[in-house]
Design a protein around this motif. Sequence first.
Motif, PDB file in Angstrom:
ATOM      1  N   GLY A 151      15.233  95.571  42.184  1.00 22.90           N
ATOM      2  CA  GLY A 151      14.311  95.668  43.126  1.00 22.90           C
ATOM      3  C   GLY A 151      12.556  95.294  42.561  1.00 22.90           C
TER       4      GLY A 151
ATOM      5  N   GLY B 162       6.411  98.393  49.564  1.00 26.37           N
ATOM      6  CA  GLY B 162       7.630  98.863  49.947  1.00 26.37           C
ATOM      7  C   GLY B 162       8.146 100.203  49.188  1.00 26.37           C
TER       8      GLY B 162
ATOM      9  N   SER C 297      16.952  99.960  46.766  1.00 27.70           N
ATOM     10  CA  SER C 297      15.834  99.113  47.024  1.00 27.70           C
ATOM     11  C   SER C 297      15.514  98.772  48.693  1.00 27.70           C
ATOM     12  N   LYS C 298      14.517  97.943  49.179  1.00 29.73           N
ATOM     13  CA  LYS C 298      14.518  97.703  50.434  1.00 29.73           C
ATOM     14  C   LYS C 298      15.520  96.917  50.880  1.00 29.73           C
ATOM     15  N   GLU C 299      16.041  95.908  49.981  1.00 31.54           N
ATOM     16  CA  GLU C 299      17.180  94.885  50.091  1.00 31.54           C
ATOM     17  C   GLU C 299      18.366  95.741  50.384  1.00 31.54           C
TER      18      GLU C 299
ATOM     19  N   PRO D  28       7.971 103.773  49.495  1.00 30.49           N
ATOM     20  CA  PRO D  28       7.924 104.916  50.535  1.00 30.49           C
ATOM     21  C   PRO D  28       6.869 106.037  50.238  1.00 30.49           C
TER      22      PRO D  28
END
Length: 354
Positions: free
Chosen positions: A159, A75, A141-143, A77
């Motif tokens: 995260g 996750g 974060s991805k969330e 990048p």
Amino acid sequence: MSDRQPLADSDAHPVLSDVDSDGPQEQAPRRRRGRRIALVVLLVVVLLAGGGAVAGGLYYRSVDKSIDRVDAFTGVPEASRPPVAAKGAMNIMILGSDSRDPENTGGSRSDTIILAHLPKDRSSAQLISIPRDTWTAVPKSKEGRGGRDAKINAAYAWGGVPLMVQTVEKFSGVRVDNVAMVDFAGFKDIIDALGGVEIDVEKGFTTKYSLIGTRTFKPGRQTMDGGAALDYARERHAFPDGDFARIRHQQQVIKAILDKAASGGVLANPAKLNSFVRAMSSSVAVDKSLSLVDLAMEMRGLRSGNLTFFTCPVKGTGRVGSESVVFPDPARSKTLFEAVRRDSVPDILAVSGK
């Protein structure tokens, strides 16, 4: 500013008071069996494997395979990560907590953040402590959590390890190659297994946060058992520079463990060496790509005298809203981390004043 310059105590408020109240994205380190003493194991196994017989290679590889692994880079990048600037050098992010700290009543937190730089020639190591209350930009974060300025260790609650990787990389401009986890509470058992360590106490003090109630330390060089060393390493209220004193003491204890573990008493005793390494390896977690054995073979000439500990340059402490924070020194920090990126050990040491 060196790690010895007094600063105001930055711990007047809970370390994650700026974190959203809906809870952490990842369980606290104490809930994962493999997150204790990873820094100690990482360095001690390097020292011991480097000093051991070649025939021990298969033994150490069996130990290496038993070590728990953490998913550190999923996750993250790639497009946002710093490029590799010095091929062959290695930068390891160490995340630490103290699961048995009497003051630790909160949830997921990372009390200690260290960026360990291993030069291409593997002849030394520089360990840079980043104060946990450092005010910096935390990526989203991805969330969808974060995406704003906060204390640097808020990234772990928002995260987990991947967001900590992103945050430390954004803060430093240094690419993180590997990750290790450490629980400073695990120092107690390791130090007792070594028969105690030698610590030079800079200033006498009494801690009220000992596992035995209170404990008084007199100034000067002395032998500490595991309980005493742990109390010494976690105290901050007795010092005007608060968490910076705790960082210095943690560094002292780490070095003392390495000095004792690398002594002939451990290396020359196969039974003691076996129990010591296996006890530590059962408590370790590193990222999926890090091989402690391969690293040990590369760094077999390293000794604790080649390790340098210092703290990331800061301007001082202050407040942002209701929070007590540490403000980094942008100019000196940029110079330091640029030296890390270029793998220029002399420049790293020059910035730190070592």
